[in-house]
Design a protein around this motif. Structure first.
Motif, PDB file in Angstrom:
ATOM      1  N   VAL A  89      -5.573  21.196  34.898  1.00 58.50           N
ATOM      2  CA  VAL A  89      -5.239  19.789  35.156  1.00 58.50           C
ATOM      3  C   VAL A  89      -4.144  19.322  34.201  1.00 58.50           C
ATOM      4  CG1 VAL A  89      -6.101  17.417  35.004  1.00 58.50           C
ATOM      5  CG2 VAL A  89      -7.447  19.165  36.182  1.00 58.50           C
ATOM      6  N   ALA A  90      -4.264  19.692  32.935  1.00 56.92           N
ATOM      7  CA  ALA A  90      -3.255  19.295  31.949  1.00 56.92           C
ATOM      8  C   ALA A  90      -1.898  19.907  32.283  1.00 56.92           C
ATOM      9  CB  ALA A  90      -3.703  19.718  30.549  1.00 56.92           C
ATOM     10  N   ASP A  91      -1.899  21.159  32.700  1.00 53.85           N
ATOM     11  CA  ASP A  91      -0.646  21.804  33.125  1.00 53.85           C
ATOM     12  C   ASP A  91       0.009  21.037  34.275  1.00 53.85           C
ATOM     13  OD1 ASP A  91      -0.690  23.826  31.280  1.00 53.85           O
ATOM     14  OD2 ASP A  91      -1.626  25.301  32.602  1.00 53.85           O
ATOM     15  N   SER A  92      -0.816  20.666  35.259  1.00 52.86           N
ATOM     16  CA  SER A  92      -0.303  19.947  36.421  1.00 52.86           C
ATOM     17  C   SER A  92       0.239  18.576  36.033  1.00 52.86           C
ATOM     18  CB  SER A  92      -1.419  19.799  37.461  1.00 52.86           C
ATOM     19  OG  SER A  92      -0.968  19.094  38.593  1.00 52.86           O
ATOM     20  N   GLU A 100       9.267  13.716  36.791  1.00 51.89           N
ATOM     21  CA  GLU A 100       9.623  12.304  36.662  1.00 51.89           C
ATOM     22  C   GLU A 100      10.614  12.054  35.521  1.00 51.89           C
ATOM     23  OE1 GLU A 100       6.133   9.899  36.177  1.00 51.89           O
ATOM     24  OE2 GLU A 100       4.977  11.146  37.557  1.00 51.89           O
ATOM     25  N   LYS A 101      10.803  13.076  34.692  1.00 51.84           N
ATOM     26  CA  LYS A 101      11.624  12.930  33.481  1.00 51.84           C
ATOM     27  C   LYS A 101      11.092  11.804  32.595  1.00 51.84           C
ATOM     28  CE  LYS A 101      15.774  14.790  35.707  1.00 51.84           C
ATOM     29  NZ  LYS A 101      17.199  14.599  36.046  1.00 51.84           N
ATOM     30  N   ALA A 102       9.764  11.766  32.517  1.00 51.38           N
ATOM     31  CA  ALA A 102       9.104  10.722  31.742  1.00 51.38           C
ATOM     32  C   ALA A 102       9.122  11.012  30.245  1.00 51.38           C
ATOM     33  CB  ALA A 102       7.661  10.569  32.214  1.00 51.38           C
ATOM     34  N   LEU A 103       9.355  12.278  29.886  1.00 52.71           N
ATOM     35  CA  LEU A 103       9.441  12.677  28.478  1.00 52.71           C
ATOM     36  C   LEU A 103      10.687  13.543  28.292  1.00 52.71           C
ATOM     37  CD1 LEU A 103       5.706  13.669  27.888  1.00 52.71           C
ATOM     38  CD2 LEU A 103       6.864  11.703  26.843  1.00 52.71           C
ATOM     39  N   LYS A 104      11.139  13.616  27.060  1.00 46.95           N
ATOM     40  CA  LYS A 104      12.306  14.449  26.759  1.00 46.95           C
ATOM     41  C   LYS A 104      11.991  15.917  27.046  1.00 46.95           C
ATOM     42  CE  LYS A 104      14.205  11.486  23.106  1.00 46.95           C
ATOM     43  NZ  LYS A 104      14.564  11.411  21.667  1.00 46.95           N
ATOM     44  N   PRO A 105      12.986  16.699  27.467  1.00 44.48           N
ATOM     45  CA  PRO A 105      12.760  18.121  27.734  1.00 44.48           C
ATOM     46  C   PRO A 105      12.148  18.865  26.557  1.00 44.48           C
ATOM     47  CG  PRO A 105      14.886  17.448  28.596  1.00 44.48           C
ATOM     48  CD  PRO A 105      14.361  16.284  27.822  1.00 44.48           C
ATOM     49  N   SER A 106      12.542  18.493  25.345  1.00 41.92           N
ATOM     50  CA  SER A 106      11.990  19.184  24.174  1.00 41.92           C
ATOM     51  C   SER A 106      10.487  18.925  24.041  1.00 41.92           C
ATOM     52  CB  SER A 106      12.707  18.715  22.898  1.00 41.92           C
ATOM     53  OG  SER A 106      12.554  17.312  22.731  1.00 41.92           O
ATOM     54  N   VAL A 107      10.058  17.713  24.390  1.00 42.63           N
ATOM     55  CA  VAL A 107       8.625  17.387  24.325  1.00 42.63           C
ATOM     56  C   VAL A 107       7.876  18.148  25.428  1.00 42.63           C
ATOM     57  CG1 VAL A 107       6.911  15.547  24.443  1.00 42.63           C
ATOM     58  CG2 VAL A 107       9.130  15.112  23.364  1.00 42.63           C
ATOM     59  N   ILE A 108       8.458  18.201  26.605  1.00 46.75           N
ATOM     60  CA  ILE A 108       7.836  18.934  27.712  1.00 46.75           C
ATOM     61  C   ILE A 108       7.667  20.408  27.349  1.00 46.75           C
ATOM     62  CG2 ILE A 108       8.177  19.757  30.072  1.00 46.75           C
ATOM     63  CD1 ILE A 108       7.321  16.878  30.020  1.00 46.75           C
ATOM     64  N   ARG A 109       8.704  20.992  26.766  1.00 49.54           N
ATOM     65  CA  ARG A 109       8.626  22.414  26.394  1.00 49.54           C
ATOM     66  C   ARG A 109       7.529  22.650  25.361  1.00 49.54           C
ATOM     67  NH1 ARG A 109      14.317  22.011  26.684  1.00 49.54           N
ATOM     68  NH2 ARG A 109      14.448  21.684  24.418  1.00 49.54           N
ATOM     69  N   ALA A 110       7.456  21.767  24.378  1.00 47.15           N
ATOM     70  CA  ALA A 110       6.430  21.925  23.348  1.00 47.15           C
ATOM     71  C   ALA A 110       5.024  21.768  23.929  1.00 47.15           C
ATOM     72  CB  ALA A 110       6.669  20.911  22.230  1.00 47.15           C
ATOM     73  N   LEU A 111       4.881  20.802  24.822  1.00 49.87           N
ATOM     74  CA  LEU A 111       3.574  20.605  25.460  1.00 49.87           C
ATOM     75  C   LEU A 111       3.187  21.816  26.305  1.00 49.87           C
ATOM     76  CD1 LEU A 111       3.592  16.886  26.681  1.00 49.87           C
ATOM     77  CD2 LEU A 111       1.959  17.928  25.109  1.00 49.87           C
ATOM     78  N   ARG A 112       4.144  22.326  27.054  1.00 49.96           N
ATOM     79  CA  ARG A 112       3.839  23.478  27.914  1.00 49.96           C
ATOM     80  C   ARG A 112       3.435  24.692  27.092  1.00 49.96           C
ATOM     81  NH1 ARG A 112       8.541  22.716  32.466  1.00 49.96           N
ATOM     82  NH2 ARG A 112       7.214  21.781  34.073  1.00 49.96           N
ATOM     83  N   ALA A 113       4.094  24.906  25.979  1.00 44.92           N
ATOM     84  CA  ALA A 113       3.740  26.041  25.124  1.00 44.92           C
ATOM     85  C   ALA A 113       2.305  25.904  24.616  1.00 44.92           C
ATOM     86  CB  ALA A 113       4.713  26.140  23.954  1.00 44.92           C
ATOM     87  N   GLU A 114       1.948  24.698  24.192  1.00 42.44           N
ATOM     88  CA  GLU A 114       0.594  24.448  23.700  1.00 42.44           C
ATOM     89  C   GLU A 114      -0.433  24.610  24.821  1.00 42.44           C
ATOM     90  OE1 GLU A 114      -2.582  23.484  21.239  1.00 42.44           O
ATOM     91  OE2 GLU A 114      -0.504  23.911  20.680  1.00 42.44           O
ATOM     92  N   LEU A 115      -0.139  24.035  25.974  1.00 44.74           N
ATOM     93  CA  LEU A 115      -1.085  24.085  27.083  1.00 44.74           C
ATOM     94  C   LEU A 115      -1.228  25.484  27.656  1.00 44.74           C
ATOM     95  CD1 LEU A 115      -0.159  20.749  28.892  1.00 44.74           C
ATOM     96  CD2 LEU A 115      -2.187  21.218  27.506  1.00 44.74           C
ATOM     97  N   ASP A 116      -0.132  26.240  27.706  1.00 43.47           N
ATOM     98  CA  ASP A 116      -0.214  27.624  28.189  1.00 43.47           C
ATOM     99  C   ASP A 116      -1.142  28.443  27.306  1.00 43.47           C
ATOM    100  OD1 ASP A 116       1.460  27.068  30.267  1.00 43.47           O
ATOM    101  OD2 ASP A 116       3.245  27.985  29.379  1.00 43.47           O
ATOM    102  N   ALA A 117      -1.050  28.227  26.001  1.00 40.01           N
ATOM    103  CA  ALA A 117      -1.908  28.960  25.071  1.00 40.01           C
ATOM    104  C   ALA A 117      -3.372  28.577  25.274  1.00 40.01           C
ATOM    105  CB  ALA A 117      -1.480  28.674  23.637  1.00 40.01           C
ATOM    106  N   ARG A 118      -3.615  27.291  25.449  1.00 39.85           N
ATOM    107  CA  ARG A 118      -4.993  26.833  25.676  1.00 39.85           C
ATOM    108  C   ARG A 118      -5.540  27.355  27.004  1.00 39.85           C
ATOM    109  NH1 ARG A 118      -6.790  21.821  22.987  1.00 39.85           N
ATOM    110  NH2 ARG A 118      -5.448  21.458  21.180  1.00 39.85           N
ATOM    111  N   HIS A 119      -4.683  27.370  28.016  1.00 42.83           N
ATOM    112  CA  HIS A 119      -5.089  27.846  29.334  1.00 42.83           C
ATOM    113  C   HIS A 119      -5.470  29.327  29.276  1.00 42.83           C
ATOM    114  CE1 HIS A 119      -4.140  27.292  33.908  1.00 42.83           C
ATOM    115  NE2 HIS A 119      -5.329  27.811  33.708  1.00 42.83           N
ATOM    116  N   ALA A 120      -4.646  30.104  28.617  1.00 46.24           N
ATOM    117  CA  ALA A 120      -4.920  31.540  28.501  1.00 46.24           C
ATOM    118  C   ALA A 120      -6.212  31.784  27.723  1.00 46.24           C
ATOM    119  CB  ALA A 120      -3.747  32.234  27.815  1.00 46.24           C
ATOM    120  N   ALA A 121      -6.413  31.013  26.648  1.00 50.12           N
ATOM    121  CA  ALA A 121      -7.628  31.170  25.844  1.00 50.12           C
ATOM    122  C   ALA A 121      -8.871  30.798  26.648  1.00 50.12           C
ATOM    123  CB  ALA A 121      -7.525  30.299  24.596  1.00 50.12           C
TER     124      ALA A 121
END
Length: 322
Positions: A89-92, A100-121
């Motif tokens: 759900v968080a990934d989606s 929507e470009k609601a956040l800066k690309p750098s923030v999106i990338r950082a969030l995705r890296a964190e969420l991908d790690a959590r998802h895999a775990a």
């Protein structure tokens, strides 16, 4: 699963229908997990919530020990699937914010890296020690004994339905008083239970209960969106994101939650406008009338309240005129 599969069939004995509804959802969860992925985990978890809602509908007809055992078993199985579903759900949600470009690309990338790690775990934890197959085995053993439900009538569902509505009203009051994300999420769980119960009962009077079920679905969806945004802000704050990035996520989440809650509170007030006894009472009478109609039995007024005669799951047909 067809939409009609999770609805009460009025021409069947009520005890058999309740047992069928519970078992069909347990079986659906087990089948979904045969080929596990994010979608199948979501399907399984939703099916378990539906099974639990059915169980709670007839809690008054079951021995307390039997109810507690089954309710706890279904809840625990759902919880084991929870981390994978929450991560998906968080990934989606982040994907949507990126579009929507609601956040800066750098923030999106950082969030995705964190969420991908959590998802895999989360997947590693779920599949460790053949965890999914263990869940499927436990699901195969879950049974709602039809004999324990033998002889139930429309009135047997009143207590469980009233209890679910009362719990939702109590959680609403607490959420209004405290305005904490945790309390809104606790309220959402009760809204979901009642929404599923209304789906089961919609055939007894679709014209009335169909819109009511949709209103509770809408409320649950809004509360779910509120929870997802709060969780995303919490993850951002606890992750390796920089302070500025985490604050950007928190600001966005707060703004969107405020917009959601501006609709949540009035909708919740409408959904829980009745007393539990009044709400459950009228739905129970709708059910009694629908069962009597389906089985060709007369309805007799009793102290100003329409009840079926005889008041049980199997109605004797109305005798034909000689």
């Amino acid at each position: 699963m067809s939409a009609d599969a999770y609805k009460l069939r009025l021409d069947r004995p009520l005890d058999r229908e309740v047992a069928r509804l519970f078992r069909s959802q347990v079986n659906r969860a087990r089948r979904a997990l045969k080929k596990p992925d994010d979608d199948s985990v979501h399907t399984a978890r939703k099916a378990l919530k539906r099974a639990r809602a059915v169980l709670r509908l007839v809690r008054g007809a079951l021995a307390q020990d039997d109810f507690d055992r089954l309710d706890d078993a279904v809840r625990q199985l759902g919880r084991r699937l929870g981390p994978v579903r929450d991560a998906a759900v968080a990934d989606s949600l982040v994907d949507g914010l990126a579009e929507e470009k609601a956040l800066k690309p750098s923030v999106i990338r950082a969030l995705r890296a964190e969420l991908d790690a959590r998802h895999a775990a989360a997947w590693i934890d779920l599949t460790a020690d053949d965890g999914i197959e263990a869940i499927r085995t436990e699901l195969a053993d879950l049974r709602l004994d039809r004999d324990a439900l033998a002889g139930i009538d429309a009135l047997a569902l009143h207590g469980g339905f009233a209890w679910t509505y009362r719990r939702g009203g109590e959680r609403l009051s607490r959420a209004v008083e405290r305005r904490r994300a945790h309390d809104l999420h606790a309220w959402r769980r009760q809204v979901k239970h009642l929404g599923y119960q209304l789906r089961v009962l919609t055939p007894i009077w679709p014209l009335v209960l169909g819109p009511t079920a949709r209103a509770f679905d809408r409320l649950a969806e809004a509360l779910g969106d509120d929870h997802d945004l709060d969780e995303l802000a919490r993850i951002a704050a606890a992750s390796g994101l920089g302070k500025n990035e985490a604050r950007a996520v928190a600001r966005l989440a707060r703004k969107r939650r405020e917009a959601l809650q501006s609709a949540i509170w009035p909708l919740g007030a409408r959904c829980y406008a009745e007393s539990p006894g009044a709400f459950a009472g009228r739905v129970t009478l709708y059910l009694a009338a629908a069962l009597a109609e389906a089985h060709g039995a007369p309805i007799h007024p009793l102290d100003g309240v329409a009840l079926p005669s005889p008041p049980n799951r199997l109605f004797a047909p109305v005798p034909t005129a000689a």
